[in-house]
Design a protein around this motif. Structure first.
Motif, PDB file in Angstrom:
ATOM      1  N   SER A   1     -27.857  62.372  -8.481  1.00  4.62           N
ATOM      2  CA  SER A   1     -28.679  63.248  -9.314  1.00  4.62           C
ATOM      3  C   SER A   1     -27.859  64.040 -10.321  1.00  4.62           C
ATOM      4  O   SER A   1     -28.417  64.630 -11.232  1.00  4.62           O
ATOM      5  N   LYS A   2     -26.560  64.089 -10.164  1.00  3.50           N
ATOM      6  CA  LYS A   2     -25.645  64.821 -11.058  1.00  3.50           C
ATOM      7  C   LYS A   2     -25.823  66.337 -10.979  1.00  3.50           C
ATOM      8  O   LYS A   2     -25.315  67.064 -11.818  1.00  3.50           O
TER       9      LYS A   2
ATOM     10  N   ILE B   1     -25.936  66.089   9.041  1.00  2.95           N
ATOM     11  CA  ILE B   1     -26.011  67.031   7.935  1.00  2.95           C
ATOM     12  C   ILE B   1     -25.572  66.387   6.632  1.00  2.95           C
ATOM     13  O   ILE B   1     -24.604  65.625   6.598  1.00  2.95           O
ATOM     14  N   CYS B   2     -26.297  66.715   5.579  1.00  2.00           N
ATOM     15  CA  CYS B   2     -25.898  66.393   4.208  1.00  2.00           C
ATOM     16  C   CYS B   2     -25.534  67.725   3.566  1.00  2.00           C
ATOM     17  O   CYS B   2     -26.312  68.675   3.626  1.00  2.00           O
ATOM     18  N   GLN B   3     -24.362  67.787   2.990  1.00  2.00           N
ATOM     19  CA  GLN B   3     -23.899  69.006   2.326  1.00  2.00           C
ATOM     20  C   GLN B   3     -23.412  68.649   0.939  1.00  2.00           C
ATOM     21  O   GLN B   3     -22.620  67.730   0.779  1.00  2.00           O
ATOM     22  N   THR B   4     -23.907  69.374  -0.057  1.00  3.64           N
ATOM     23  CA  THR B   4     -23.503  69.106  -1.436  1.00  3.64           C
ATOM     24  C   THR B   4     -22.526  70.177  -1.907  1.00  3.64           C
ATOM     25  O   THR B   4     -22.452  71.266  -1.329  1.00  3.64           O
ATOM     26  N   TYR B   5     -21.795  69.844  -2.978  1.00  7.57           N
ATOM     27  CA  TYR B   5     -20.808  70.765  -3.541  1.00  7.57           C
ATOM     28  C   TYR B   5     -21.029  70.894  -5.037  1.00  7.57           C
ATOM     29  O   TYR B   5     -21.344  69.926  -5.721  1.00  7.57           O
TER      30      TYR B   5
ATOM     31  N   GLU C   1     -26.277  60.312  -0.815  1.00  8.99           N
ATOM     32  CA  GLU C   1     -26.212  59.388  -1.944  1.00  8.99           C
ATOM     33  C   GLU C   1     -27.168  59.803  -3.057  1.00  8.99           C
ATOM     34  O   GLU C   1     -26.803  59.793  -4.232  1.00  8.99           O
ATOM     35  N   ARG C   2     -28.388  60.191  -2.697  1.00  7.65           N
ATOM     36  CA  ARG C   2     -29.364  60.616  -3.714  1.00  7.65           C
ATOM     37  C   ARG C   2     -28.917  61.893  -4.420  1.00  7.65           C
ATOM     38  O   ARG C   2     -29.030  62.005  -5.642  1.00  7.65           O
ATOM     39  N   GLU C   3     -28.422  62.846  -3.661  1.00  4.24           N
ATOM     40  CA  GLU C   3     -27.971  64.108  -4.259  1.00  4.24           C
ATOM     41  C   GLU C   3     -26.808  63.860  -5.215  1.00  4.24           C
ATOM     42  O   GLU C   3     -26.767  64.422  -6.303  1.00  4.24           O
TER      43      GLU C   3
END
Length: 93
Positions: free
Chosen positions: A55-56, A14-18, A50-52
């Motif tokens: 992306s800022k 899983i990739c999880q962003t904040y 890493e990409r997310e």
């Protein structure tokens, strides 16, 4: 559930962003989960994190793995593959 993975366990990558939600005029904020993506490999989950993060659009990103016992539905404690930027403490996860 134990962290050891049995052959019958299903692995989830899983990739999880904040994102950060401002809670007062002084600019202090709290972390919120932004997006979640599920992949079939650790490489894909780490690459997306890493990409997310680059992306800022988020303040942090995690890539992690959990195993699920298909018979009981129990899910293991996450094993982090990458933690980038501003992410919650492990205990808060």
């Amino acid at each position: 559930m134990q962290d050891s993975h049995r052959a019958s366990d299903k692995l989830h990558y899983i990739c999880q962003t904040y994102t950060e939600k401002k809670t007062n005029p002084q600019g202090q904020g709290v972390l919120e989960i932004g997006k979640q993506f599920q992949y079939t490999s650790a490489f894909e989950a780490e690459g997306r994190a890493e990409r997310e993060f680059r992306s800022k659009l988020c303040v942090g990103a995690d890539a992690y793995m959990v195993s699920e016992d298909p018979e009981t539905g129990e899910v293991s404690t996450p094993t982090f593959l990458a933690r980038l930027g501003h992410v919650p403490e492990f205990e808060a996860f």
